[in-house]
Design an enzyme around this catalytic site. Structure first.
Site, PDB file in Angstrom:
ATOM      1  N   GLY A  15       0.811  -1.218   0.000  1.00  0.00           N
ATOM      2  CA  GLY A  15       0.000   0.000   0.000  1.00  0.00           C
ATOM      3  C   GLY A  15       0.836   1.255   0.000  1.00  0.00           C
ATOM      4  O   GLY A  15       1.744   1.413   0.821  1.00  0.00           O
ATOM      5  N   PHE A  18      -1.112   7.097   2.769  1.00  0.00           N
ATOM      6  CA  PHE A  18      -0.443   7.916   3.774  1.00  0.00           C
ATOM      7  C   PHE A  18       0.424   7.076   4.707  1.00  0.00           C
ATOM      8  O   PHE A  18       1.572   7.426   4.994  1.00  0.00           O
ATOM      9  CB  PHE A  18      -1.472   8.688   4.608  1.00  0.00           C
ATOM     10  CG  PHE A  18      -2.184   9.767   3.844  1.00  0.00           C
ATOM     11  CD1 PHE A  18      -1.507  10.891   3.403  1.00  0.00           C
ATOM     12  CD2 PHE A  18      -3.545   9.666   3.572  1.00  0.00           C
ATOM     13  CE1 PHE A  18      -2.158  11.898   2.708  1.00  0.00           C
ATOM     14  CE2 PHE A  18      -4.210  10.672   2.873  1.00  0.00           C
ATOM     15  CZ  PHE A  18      -3.512  11.783   2.440  1.00  0.00           C
ATOM     16  N   GLU A 174     -18.736  17.647   2.597  1.00  0.00           N
ATOM     17  CA  GLU A 174     -17.976  18.397   1.592  1.00  0.00           C
ATOM     18  C   GLU A 174     -18.537  18.185   0.194  1.00  0.00           C
ATOM     19  O   GLU A 174     -18.628  19.122  -0.607  1.00  0.00           O
ATOM     20  CB  GLU A 174     -16.501  17.990   1.670  1.00  0.00           C
ATOM     21  CG  GLU A 174     -15.846  18.496   2.948  1.00  0.00           C
ATOM     22  CD  GLU A 174     -14.452  17.951   3.205  1.00  0.00           C
ATOM     23  OE1 GLU A 174     -13.756  18.489   4.087  1.00  0.00           O
ATOM     24  OE2 GLU A 174     -14.050  16.987   2.521  1.00  0.00           O
TER      25      GLU A 174
END
Length: 432
Positions: A15, A18, A174
């Site tokens: 992966g 982050f 959002e």
């Protein structure tokens, strides 16, 4: 089978999000071999996916090549591979490129959309967890506006212009705000045959408040902002069904729509080979306080796919970028401590705060005991997200797009590059 080329320990990271990127960066110049595997060759800045979906940004501006991130890191190797499963018994990761052995394995595969077992919703609603899905969503939105402009069927026209966002967390809030601004600033300009009143935006949230993980003032302010932007909000209800045309809410409400955007939950992307007894509710791998997977000595999980469960934290940490970043850095330190025979340090999350933007000059921020809403929170949100983007070029492009969008209330990113077929959930190149 891939063989190690030297005697130093090999750390395989699955992966490039982050968490995985932070582990690899922190291991720079250490006497280890770092191998990262990911099905994409780029890192995605997920907090801005909703802006790609609504045409404020282009997809390339929030993605950054993983190899470029590590150009000057000599102990790092990347392979674009799809992981099929892991085999901890023989310290091996099985992929479509072959098998890779490891001394230490870090699972940082992130999370995907959670439909809670409802196949109908999975088949008919639109997710938004990666750049491709955000671009599909943008195509769907724009295609349906094009169809609404020319259809003579009034009911179908209304359905094409009705947008339902499911999920009242940061992503849902959002996205709802961005759709409302598209209606306010873009609809009449680009589609003179349509007007603001034609387009409807709904937000459906199961909890009794929006942004439930944030403070009460932030929740109240977010709802106030969205209500002022003419977003219709349903709190304390759940979507019962959606067949691609009719959405039913469990309070009896029925909405006819061609656009249901799913932001209601996530589940960890767990590779095959991880036994079910170490998987917690919500599909997260159970780990100890140094992120080591329960029952293993050399397998670790961090970020959205992991659940650090303790007495003080029985449900694990929230699936936010800051948790992933901090876990990545801490795990790298602990891996070197394990390799060098030194004591490890338990992971403790330092909550730096939470923010969400609702629209132009509208945001909410919880920073410790400081809680504020409105223009200053919006400026802070933009500043933090801009600095967090990978690569100077991406920062410059996003800043330029934001500046142009702010002063013109418009953008140049509303391209239907691929037609999105809602029947097959596939994209096909536009014929030239």
């Amino acid at each position: 089978m891939d063989k190690k080329q030297n005697a130093i320990p090999r750390i395989v990271i699955i992966g490039g999000g982050f968490a995985g990127v932070q582990v690899a960066k922190k291991l720079k110049n250490q006497p280890v071999e770092v191998l990262m595997l990911d099905k994409h060759n780029y890192h995605t800045f997920q907090p801005l996916l909703y802006q790609v979906a609504t045409g404020a940004l282009e997809g390339d501006s929030i993605g950054f090549p993983l190899r470029r991130l590590f150009t000057h890191q000599k102990n790092f190797t990347f392979h674009m591979a799809e992981v099929d499963r892991v085999d901890p018994a023989i310290n091996t990761v099985i992929t479509n490129l072959g098998d890779f052995t490891y001394d230490y394995l870090v699972i940082a595969t992130g999370a995907n959309t959670n439909y809670f077992g409802n196949k109908e919703l999975e088949r008919n609603t639109m997710p938004m967890k990666n750049i491709a899905e955000a671009q599909n969503l943008r195509s769907l939105i724009l295609q349906n506006l094009e169809k609404a402009l020319v259809t003579t069927d009034e009911m179908e026209r209304n359905a094409l212009l009705t947008f339902v966002v499911v999920g009242g967390g940061p992503t849902g809030v959002e996205l709802s705000g961005a759709l409302s601004e598209l209606r306010q600033y873009i609809l009449c300009k680009d589609y003179p045959g349509l007007c603001n009143a034609d387009m409807k935006v709904y937000l459906v949230e199961g909890k009794t408040e929006l942004l439930a993980a944030m403070s009460s003032p932030a929740s109240v302010a977010a709802k106030k902002f969205l209500t002022e932007m003419e977003v219709t909000i349903f709190n304390g209800v759940h979507v019962a069904s959606y067949d691609g045309h009719m959405l039913k809410i469990d309070d009896g409400t029925v909405i006819i729509t061609r656009n249901v955007l799913w932001a209601a939950g996530v589940r960890g992307e767990i590779p095959g080979g991880i036994p079910p007894e170490v998987v917690a509710k919500g599909a997260r791998i159970i780990t100890d306080d140094i992120n080591r997977v329960k029952g293993y000595q050399n397998v670790f999980a961090i970020g959205d796919v992991s659940a650090v469960t303790t007495e003080a934290n029985p449900k694990g940490y929230p699936g936010v970028a800051q948790v992933a970043l901090q876990q990545g850095k801490q795990l790298a330190n602990n891996l070197m401590s394990i390799i060098n025979g030194k004591p490890t340090m338990p992971f403790k999350y330092n909550d730096l705060g939470t923010m969400a933007t609702i629209g132009r000059n509208k945001a909410v921020a919880d920073l410790g005991k400081l809680r504020f809403q409105g223009f200053f929170a919006w400026l802070l949100w933009m500043f933090v997200h801009l600095l967090s983007l990978a690569g100077f070029s991406n920062k410059a492009i996003v800043f330029f797009n934001w500046a142009v969008g702010y002063f013109t209330r418009n953008s140049d990113n509303r391209l239907i590059v691929h037609h999105f077929d809602t029947k097959t959930m596939m994209t096909d190149p536009v014929a030239r």
